[in-house]
Design an enzyme around this catalytic site. Sequence first.
Site, PDB file in Angstrom:
ATOM      1  N   ASP A 297     -24.939 -18.704   0.610  1.00  0.00           N
ATOM      2  CA  ASP A 297     -26.070 -18.168  -0.145  1.00  0.00           C
ATOM      3  C   ASP A 297     -25.905 -16.666  -0.010  1.00  0.00           C
ATOM      4  OD1 ASP A 297     -28.415 -17.090  -1.041  1.00  0.00           O
ATOM      5  OD2 ASP A 297     -29.699 -18.603  -0.123  1.00  0.00           O
ATOM      6  N   HIS A 298     -25.439 -16.021  -1.074  1.00  0.00           N
ATOM      7  CA  HIS A 298     -25.009 -14.622  -0.920  1.00  0.00           C
ATOM      8  C   HIS A 298     -26.142 -13.710  -0.468  1.00  0.00           C
ATOM      9  CE1 HIS A 298     -26.599 -14.257  -5.041  1.00  0.00           C
ATOM     10  NE2 HIS A 298     -26.788 -13.009  -4.727  1.00  0.00           N
TER      11      HIS A 298
ATOM     12  N   HIS B 218     -32.648 -18.736  -2.036  1.00  0.00           N
ATOM     13  CA  HIS B 218     -32.937 -17.364  -1.583  1.00  0.00           C
ATOM     14  C   HIS B 218     -34.358 -17.253  -1.026  1.00  0.00           C
ATOM     15  CE1 HIS B 218     -29.371 -16.678  -3.772  1.00  0.00           C
ATOM     16  NE2 HIS B 218     -29.895 -16.304  -4.920  1.00  0.00           N
TER      17      HIS B 218
END
Lengths: 283, 508
Positions: B200-201, B263
Site C-alpha cells: 500500500d504505497h 489507505h
Amino acid sequence: MAAALGSISEIEHELGAQRVDPETGQPIQRTSVMTHVAWVPEAWVEAAEDVLAGLAERHPSRTIVLFPEPKQDDSLIGNVEVDRYAAGEGRQICTETIRLRLRGNRVQAPASVIEPLLLPDLPVFLRWRGMPPFGEQPFEQMVRTVDRLIVDSTEWPGLPEPYEQLAEIFDRVVVSDIAWARTSRWRLQLASLWPGIAEVSRIKVTGTEAQANLLAGWLRSRLGSEIELEHEAADKLTGVEVDGEATAFPPGAAPDPADLLSDELERFTRDRIYEDAVKATRM
Amino acid sequence: MTETVQPELQHENPLMEGLKLRRAPDPCALVIFGASGDLTKRKLFPALYSLALRKLLPSRFGVVGAARTEETDDDFRERMKAGVQEFGRDPFNQETWDWLAERMRYVALDFADETGQLEIVKVLNELDDKQGTSGNRLYYLAVPPSAIATIVKEVGEHRSTDGWTRLIVEKPFGRDLESAKALNAELLENFNESEIFRIDHYLGKETVQNLLALRFANGIFEPIWNRQFVDHVQITVAESIGIEGRAAFYEQAGAIRDVFQNHMLQLVALTAMEPPIDFTADSVRNEKVKVLRAMHTPGPKHVVRGQYGRGYVEGEEVPAYREEPGVDPNSLTETYVSAKLYVDNWRWADTPFYVRAGKRLARRETTIAIEFKRAPHPPFEDVGEGDLQPNVLVCHIQPDEGVSLEFAAKVPGQGLTLRTVHMDFLYGGAFRTGIPEAYERLILDCLLGDATLFTRADEVEEQWSLVDTIVAFWKRDRPAFPNYEAGTWGPSGADDLMRRDGRAWRRH
C-alpha cells in the site's frame, strides 16, 4: 548589498525586517534545525563561502560567520542575508546568514557576540577553518559555547603534533574532523581485508598528511599494534599499501566538501573511534 | 557518508566498529509481471533508477520485465528509460542508467502458459550466472487481480530452490472479505506469509512514517493522545482529480475499495494504535490489527456516500462522473465516502474518528487532524466559552508535508480578544534532502526482507470486514446520485453527519 550593522540589536532588527515578504507583507516561515557558526580567518574566506553556498539549502539554520580581523580598530561590523526557498505548494521558508567582522579586541570575546544570536534550544555547530589556536581565549570561549566542533585537520601544518592538543579537548566538546570523514571509504575497504590485515606492520598512504596519520592511528588503535607509516604527499587520498601490497581503490565517487560538512552536521554524539585514532597518530 | 556492507564483514572485525553502515540487500533478481503497464513505467523503474543512483541496489542485481506485449530487451530498455526521464525525481545520469540497463531483460508471455514461466526461469538462471544474483528472487505482481492466482501458482511451482523468494502484491487485495480470504488462501498455498509483501504505497510515504515518529518519539503528545484529551479525530483523503481514464477499474471499485479500504483504514490504524514494543514488522502490524479489530461504525446513517456531478475545479469546468468516458450513464458507483468510526478500546472508547475520501473535491489534501477538547472555563471577562476554539494538531500527509498546531493567542491591543493561530512545521523546510518516493522505500525494504510497511493477511481481512458492513448498508437503498458538485467538499449529507454531533468538518 546589505547595509553594515554595528550592534547585535541592529542585527536582530534587520533579521526581523528581512523575514517579511516584500510583496505580501507577510512573515516568511522559518524552520531551523541548528545554529551553525563558522570561524573564518582571512586566508579561508573564499573556500568557506563556497562550502556555505552548498550547505544553506540542505540545513535550514541560522549561520553565523565570524571573520576575525585583529589588526583593525575595535569594532563590530555585521550584515544579514535572508534566503528564501520554495517549500511545498506556494510556500517559502527562509534561512539566515549573519556575517560578522570582529575587529581589534572584539576578536578576544567571540562567544559574547554569538550568544545573543543563537537559536534557542537547538544544537550549535562550530566550523573552525584552519588551525585552531588551542588554549587561547577566543577558541576556548567558543568551545565552551558550542555543542560540536568541526575541523578539517587537512588544513593544519606540522601534523601529527597538533593532534595531541586536539585530544585534550575531547572531554569538553564533541569533535568532528572532515579529514577523517574523507577516509571513510578507505577504512571500509581496509576493513574488508580482515582477517588478513590483522598482522599488518607497515602501511604506505598516498594522500594528505592528515589522512595518512589518521589512517595509521586508526589501524594502530583498532588492531592494538604498532604500525609504521610511510606517507607520500598528494592532495587527496589515492592509495593505501598494506605491507607493500596495494589495496584496491574503493568504489564510488569521493564526496564534495559541502557533502562532507553536511554529513558532519547530522551527527551529535562522540566518535570514540576517531578519538582513539587521533590519540594513536603518534607511535 | 554511509557505506553498505554485507553482514558477514562485521563479525568480530575490530575495523568495522564505528563505520556507519547501511544494511545491503542480498544479490537478487527482480521479476516484474505487468511490465508493459503504467505502474512499471511511471513508478517502479523511476524508483529502481533512484535506488541505483544512490547505490542502494545490490551490486549483483537483475530485472526481468514480463508482460503479454511482444517486445525485445532493447525495446523494454528504451521504454523504461523514457519513463525514468519523464517521471523520475532525479536528473538523468547515463552512467547509472547503463548500469541498470545492462541488468535488464524482457520476456513476453501469456501468464497462464507454462512455457512463459519456463522462459522466465531460463532468463533468471542466466542472470544468476552473469550477474551473480544467487537464486534470490523478488516477484512484483503489477497485474490486474484476475491474473494474480495464475501467476502465483506458476511462480510457486517454478520457484528457485537456491535462495529466497519474495512476492510483492499490488492492491486491490480482493473486493470483499470473501474474495480477500480466497486471495490470501491462494497466496499462502504457494508462499509463507513472511514471503508475501502486500504493498500500500501510502505506507511508504515519509510523512505517514513521520506520524509514528511524532507519536512515539515525542513525550508531549502520547500522554494526551487518548479519549480524555481528544474530542475527535478527522482524517481527510481528498483528491481534486477525477478518475483519469480508469473507468473500468473505478466502476467496480468506487471510493470505498479504491481508498477507504486500504489507505484510509491504514491511516486510522496508525493514528489509533498503541505503541509497539519495537519497530519490527510483526510488532507494528500486531498493534495495527488490534485497532482494525476494534473498529466499527455505529450504523448506516453514520456513513455517507456521494458521486460528483458537473462542477468547476481550479476554474475549469469538469464533467460529472457519469459523463466520464467508460462510465455507465446511470452509474451508482460512489466517488465519495465519509463515515463516523469508533475504536472500541480503552484508549479511544466513545471518541469518534470522522473520515472522508473522495474525488473531484475542492483540493488535493491528505490530513489527520486531532481535535482536542476545549479549555473548560475561560477566565477572561470578554471571552465566552464559545469563543475559545479547540486546539488542533494536524498532520499533513500531502501535499505540504508537515505538522501544524492551532492554538489561541491574544490579539495585540486593548482588551483581551483571542484569535486562533497556526504554528507550522514544514517537513521539507527542516529537512532539505530529497524525500524518497514511496516505491523506492518499499522496494528497498522488500529487498531487505523488512515487511514493517507492508500489510499482513489479517490486516487486510479486518479492513474488508468493516467495508463489507458498510457495503451491506448501501444495498438497502438506491442513492440519488449525483449529490455533490465537482470542486466542492462533498455531499451535504457529510456535513449533516458532523452537525448531528455538534461538530463540523475542518475548513481547509
